[in-house]
Scaffold this motif. Sequence first.
Motif, PDB file in Angstrom:
ATOM      1  N   LEU A 409       9.499  46.447 -10.541  1.00  0.00           N
ATOM      2  CA  LEU A 409       8.798  47.592 -11.131  1.00  0.00           C
ATOM      3  C   LEU A 409       7.349  47.653 -10.655  1.00  0.00           C
ATOM      4  O   LEU A 409       6.817  48.733 -10.367  1.00  0.00           O
ATOM      5  CB  LEU A 409       8.866  47.507 -12.647  1.00  0.00           C
ATOM      6  N   ILE A 412       7.380  49.039  -7.151  1.00  0.00           N
ATOM      7  CA  ILE A 412       7.645  50.483  -7.146  1.00  0.00           C
ATOM      8  C   ILE A 412       6.369  51.259  -7.458  1.00  0.00           C
ATOM      9  O   ILE A 412       6.010  52.222  -6.755  1.00  0.00           O
ATOM     10  CB  ILE A 412       8.764  50.821  -8.156  1.00  0.00           C
ATOM     11  N   GLU A 499      13.173  53.342  -3.042  1.00  0.00           N
ATOM     12  CA  GLU A 499      14.569  53.782  -3.237  1.00  0.00           C
ATOM     13  C   GLU A 499      15.521  52.596  -3.342  1.00  0.00           C
ATOM     14  O   GLU A 499      16.422  52.572  -4.183  1.00  0.00           O
ATOM     15  CB  GLU A 499      14.968  54.688  -2.068  1.00  0.00           C
ATOM     16  N   ALA A 502      14.981  50.765  -6.806  1.00  0.00           N
ATOM     17  CA  ALA A 502      15.536  51.534  -7.916  1.00  0.00           C
ATOM     18  C   ALA A 502      17.059  51.433  -7.941  1.00  0.00           C
ATOM     19  O   ALA A 502      17.677  51.252  -9.002  1.00  0.00           O
ATOM     20  CB  ALA A 502      15.108  52.998  -7.813  1.00  0.00           C
ATOM     21  N   GLY A 507      19.343  52.280 -10.910  1.00  0.00           N
ATOM     22  CA  GLY A 507      18.754  53.595 -11.099  1.00  0.00           C
ATOM     23  C   GLY A 507      18.781  54.410  -9.828  1.00  0.00           C
ATOM     24  O   GLY A 507      19.582  54.162  -8.917  1.00  0.00           O
ATOM     25  N   SER A 508      17.908  55.387  -9.750  1.00  0.00           N
ATOM     26  CA  SER A 508      17.852  56.272  -8.591  1.00  0.00           C
ATOM     27  C   SER A 508      16.441  56.847  -8.482  1.00  0.00           C
ATOM     28  O   SER A 508      15.638  56.752  -9.414  1.00  0.00           O
ATOM     29  CB  SER A 508      18.876  57.405  -8.709  1.00  0.00           C
ATOM     30  N   VAL A 509      16.156  57.465  -7.330  1.00  0.00           N
ATOM     31  CA  VAL A 509      14.863  58.089  -7.091  1.00  0.00           C
ATOM     32  C   VAL A 509      15.111  59.418  -6.379  1.00  0.00           C
ATOM     33  O   VAL A 509      16.031  59.538  -5.575  1.00  0.00           O
ATOM     34  CB  VAL A 509      13.944  57.158  -6.254  1.00  0.00           C
ATOM     35  N   VAL A 522      11.586  58.465 -10.707  1.00  0.00           N
ATOM     36  CA  VAL A 522      12.391  57.251 -10.602  1.00  0.00           C
ATOM     37  C   VAL A 522      13.133  57.093 -11.924  1.00  0.00           C
ATOM     38  O   VAL A 522      12.505  56.910 -12.976  1.00  0.00           O
ATOM     39  CB  VAL A 522      11.519  56.008 -10.315  1.00  0.00           C
ATOM     40  N   LEU A 524      15.528  55.032 -14.390  1.00  0.00           N
ATOM     41  CA  LEU A 524      15.874  53.627 -14.618  1.00  0.00           C
ATOM     42  C   LEU A 524      16.573  53.488 -15.965  1.00  0.00           C
ATOM     43  O   LEU A 524      16.369  54.308 -16.871  1.00  0.00           O
ATOM     44  CB  LEU A 524      14.609  52.758 -14.595  1.00  0.00           C
TER      45      LEU A 524
END
Length: 527
Positions: A409, A412, A499, A502, A507-509, A522, A524
């Motif tokens: 995190l 990111i 990316e 995540a 998760g995704s971005v 982002v 999560l």
Amino acid sequence: MTRRRSLAGRLSRALAACVALALIVMVAASTLVMRSWMLGNMDSELHRLSQRAGEHLDVEDAPDDEVDVDDDSDDDDSDDAGARTTPQSGGRAPRPGGPIVPGGPVVPGGPTGPGFGGSGIAEGTLQYVSEDGQAAGAVVSNFSVTYLNEPALEILAHVPTDGAPHTVHLKELGTFRVTSQVVDDKTVLVGVQMDSVDDVVLMLVVVEVGLSLVVAIAAGFAGRAWVRRELRPLGVVRAAAADIARRDLADDAEELTRVGEEATSGPVEVADVAGALNSMIDAVEDGMERRARSEAKLRQFVADASHELRTPLASVQGYAQLARRDIDEASRTQALERISSEGARMASLVEEMLTLARLDGDRALKRENVDVIPLILDALSDAHVVAPDHAWELGEAADVQVLGDEAALRQILTNLLANARVHTPAGTRVTVSLSRAPQGAEPVKGAPASSMLTLRVADDGPGIPAEIRDRVFDRFVRGDSSRTRDGRGSSGLGMSIVESLARAMGGSVRLVDSEKGTVIDVTLPAA
């Protein structure tokens, strides 16, 4: 090497064997039924004869000792025959008031033997009587009466007198179905010759076995032709598989041969095999395409990495050579500072590439509850120190925790803020916020959308050029297409790392469409 038999041949032989087995069972069953039916009729005839025998059969009806009528006759031959037959002329005179004894002409239906004094005696009928230790018996054979000899009488004497049908064999006379009972202190036995039954049964078996062989052979040939026709679509499948096997899948870029409609619309089993082969071909082609794309990306990655490292290496070499010359102290100090700066730049680039390599190898990240607000505040504070000419702000801050890795995190946040700092001019406002995921957000696998959080980094700068928006998260993609840039330039790996991190946390971005500036979300999982 032994040549294996074809499936069509094995199936046709199995079909012929099954047909032959069924015919054998049918022949055996029909033979047993026919024989049982004929024996039933014979037993009915025996019952009728046994009722009549008590009225006509008498031991006194038997002839006295046979008298030779011809000095040249051979007594031994007659004894070996197992019975004495009535001569056509000569012999003893009949007893007064008694039936005619052997010696006179034999007339069909005439009283010529024990119990044969009435009409209705058929060919092959056997009659026997025993009284007070004396026994006599005869059989109608070739339309004449044949008297039984001692061995035959001995065999009949041992037949149980239970009135039930029994089967006996008399030498040279054949097999008989007989029944014996006691009537007025006399043992009365009657029988019917079974040779006709056995002949009929044998003829039936021969005919049915012959027909069965013909039917089984015909079924084998017909089954072979039918099986070959049904399995013909397998040849199409084999041809498609052989075509794929002949190709060099590493170099052949042509489309692979698929199984045609002849096989996919054939029998269910063949259609399933053909469909599975076509699915496998689709998967192989998809894998080849993905491998080609991956190799292309890898080659591009290596080329970009080589170029990114070559520039600072060239700077390091140039400044090192400059430092070795006879220059003033100020110039040497500047050269050493540039060497240190370019070394740090190379170290950062190598570290980023190693991070991506570890993430590509599905490196497992920690999954623990992380309070994100302090991490956001730390990242904003660091960004303000590095770029005080930007406005760094905290937007919406939901009091929730993220289920993920704290170090990931931090990285990111650092990369997103560094991207905003490098690609926006002074005075740009950058806002970081944390909120519940909006409706329609892509959920984490196995988790509902309501348990998702959105970390948003938005700025009001010039935004990302339209030509690279679709590949902004690819590696070595930068706002400027040139490879030469000043010291503030980025390596083009920051967004790829965001990316990958995540995705590794579930998760995704995504890049959000906005009228002004750049907005990156982002998503999560919440703790």
